[in-house]
Design a protein around this motif. Sequence first.
Motif, short mmCIF file in Angstrom:
data_model
loop_
_atom_site.label_atom_id
_atom_site.label_comp_id
_atom_site.label_asym_id
_atom_site.label_seq_id
_atom_site.Cartn_x
_atom_site.Cartn_y
_atom_site.Cartn_z
N GLU A 1 93.35 31.81 4.88
CA GLU A 1 94.51 32.53 4.36
C GLU A 1 94.85 32.08 2.94
O GLU A 1 95.28 32.89 2.11
N ASP A 2 94.65 30.81 2.65
CA ASP A 2 94.94 30.29 1.31
C ASP A 2 93.85 30.60 0.30
O ASP A 2 93.94 30.21 -0.87
N GLY A 3 92.78 31.28 0.74
CA GLY A 3 91.71 31.68 -0.17
C GLY A 3 90.75 30.56 -0.53
O GLY A 3 90.02 30.67 -1.51
N MET A 4 90.75 29.50 0.24
CA MET A 4 89.87 28.37 -0.05
C MET A 4 88.46 28.58 0.51
O MET A 4 87.49 28.08 -0.06
N LEU A 5 88.36 29.30 1.61
CA LEU A 5 87.06 29.61 2.22
C LEU A 5 86.96 31.11 2.47
O LEU A 5 87.90 31.71 2.96
N ASP A 6 85.80 31.68 2.13
CA ASP A 6 85.54 33.07 2.49
C ASP A 6 84.45 33.08 3.56
O ASP A 6 84.00 32.01 4.02
N SER A 7 84.00 34.25 3.96
CA SER A 7 83.04 34.33 5.06
C SER A 7 81.72 33.64 4.73
O SER A 7 81.12 33.01 5.61
N MET A 8 81.27 33.71 3.50
CA MET A 8 80.02 33.04 3.13
C MET A 8 80.20 31.52 3.16
O MET A 8 79.28 30.80 3.54
N ASP A 9 81.38 31.06 2.76
CA ASP A 9 81.66 29.63 2.83
C ASP A 9 81.64 29.14 4.28
O ASP A 9 81.17 28.03 4.56
N VAL A 10 82.15 29.95 5.20
CA VAL A 10 82.17 29.58 6.61
C VAL A 10 80.74 29.47 7.13
O VAL A 10 80.40 28.53 7.86
N VAL A 11 79.87 30.39 6.73
CA VAL A 11 78.47 30.32 7.14
C VAL A 11 77.84 29.02 6.62
O VAL A 11 77.13 28.32 7.35
N THR A 12 78.11 28.70 5.37
CA THR A 12 77.61 27.45 4.78
C THR A 12 78.17 26.25 5.52
O THR A 12 77.45 25.29 5.82
N LEU A 13 79.46 26.29 5.83
CA LEU A 13 80.11 25.20 6.55
C LEU A 13 79.48 24.99 7.92
O LEU A 13 79.20 23.85 8.31
N VAL A 14 79.22 26.06 8.64
CA VAL A 14 78.58 25.96 9.96
C VAL A 14 77.22 25.27 9.82
O VAL A 14 76.90 24.34 10.57
N SER A 15 76.45 25.69 8.85
CA SER A 15 75.13 25.10 8.63
C SER A 15 75.23 23.61 8.30
O SER A 15 74.48 22.79 8.83
N GLU A 16 76.17 23.27 7.44
CA GLU A 16 76.34 21.87 7.05
C GLU A 16 76.84 21.01 8.20
O GLU A 16 76.42 19.86 8.36
N LEU A 17 77.74 21.54 9.01
CA LEU A 17 78.22 20.80 10.18
C LEU A 17 77.09 20.59 11.18
O LEU A 17 76.96 19.50 11.76
N ASP A 18 76.29 21.63 11.38
CA ASP A 18 75.13 21.52 12.28
C ASP A 18 74.23 20.37 11.83
O ASP A 18 73.82 19.54 12.64
N LYS A 19 73.91 20.34 10.54
CA LYS A 19 73.02 19.31 10.01
C LYS A 19 73.66 17.93 10.08
O LYS A 19 73.02 16.96 10.50
N ALA A 20 74.92 17.83 9.68
CA ALA A 20 75.59 16.53 9.60
C ALA A 20 75.79 15.88 10.96
O ALA A 20 75.71 14.66 11.09
N PHE A 21 76.05 16.70 11.98
CA PHE A 21 76.38 16.15 13.29
C PHE A 21 75.31 16.39 14.34
O PHE A 21 75.48 16.03 15.51
N GLY A 22 74.18 17.00 13.96
CA GLY A 22 73.08 17.20 14.89
C GLY A 22 73.43 18.13 16.04
O GLY A 22 73.04 17.89 17.18
N ILE A 23 74.18 19.18 15.73
CA ILE A 23 74.59 20.15 16.75
C ILE A 23 74.12 21.54 16.33
O ILE A 23 73.57 21.71 15.25
N SER A 24 74.37 22.51 17.19
CA SER A 24 74.11 23.90 16.87
C SER A 24 75.30 24.72 17.34
O SER A 24 75.45 24.98 18.54
N ILE A 25 76.16 25.07 16.41
CA ILE A 25 77.36 25.84 16.74
C ILE A 25 76.95 27.26 17.10
O ILE A 25 76.27 27.94 16.32
N ALA A 26 77.35 27.69 18.28
CA ALA A 26 76.99 29.02 18.78
C ALA A 26 77.73 30.10 18.01
O ALA A 26 78.87 29.91 17.57
#
Length: 76
Positions: A25-50
């Motif tokens: 809502e504050d305009g800090m993340l858009d949909s592409m940023d969320v996709v990047t965030l999911v990928s980075e979280l997956d890599k950083a924590f060794g998970i696969s977010i469904a």
Amino acid sequence: MSRVLDILKDIRPEFDFSTSTDFIEDGMLDSMDVVTLVSELDKAFGISIAGIDILPEHFSSLEGIHALLERYGVKP
């Protein structure tokens, strides 16, 4: 949560994520940023977010991200 903050800062260094309660809502993340965030979280924590868990409410705040990671057995 500092690891999550580091990832967020790498994605959008111009924002201070610790001051916002709704990144989307504050305009800090858009949909592409969320996709990047999911990928980075997956890599950083060794998970696969469904795909079913990729919802705005899971990525709009540090608390939301933390809660999602905990569901995957991660303690950030």
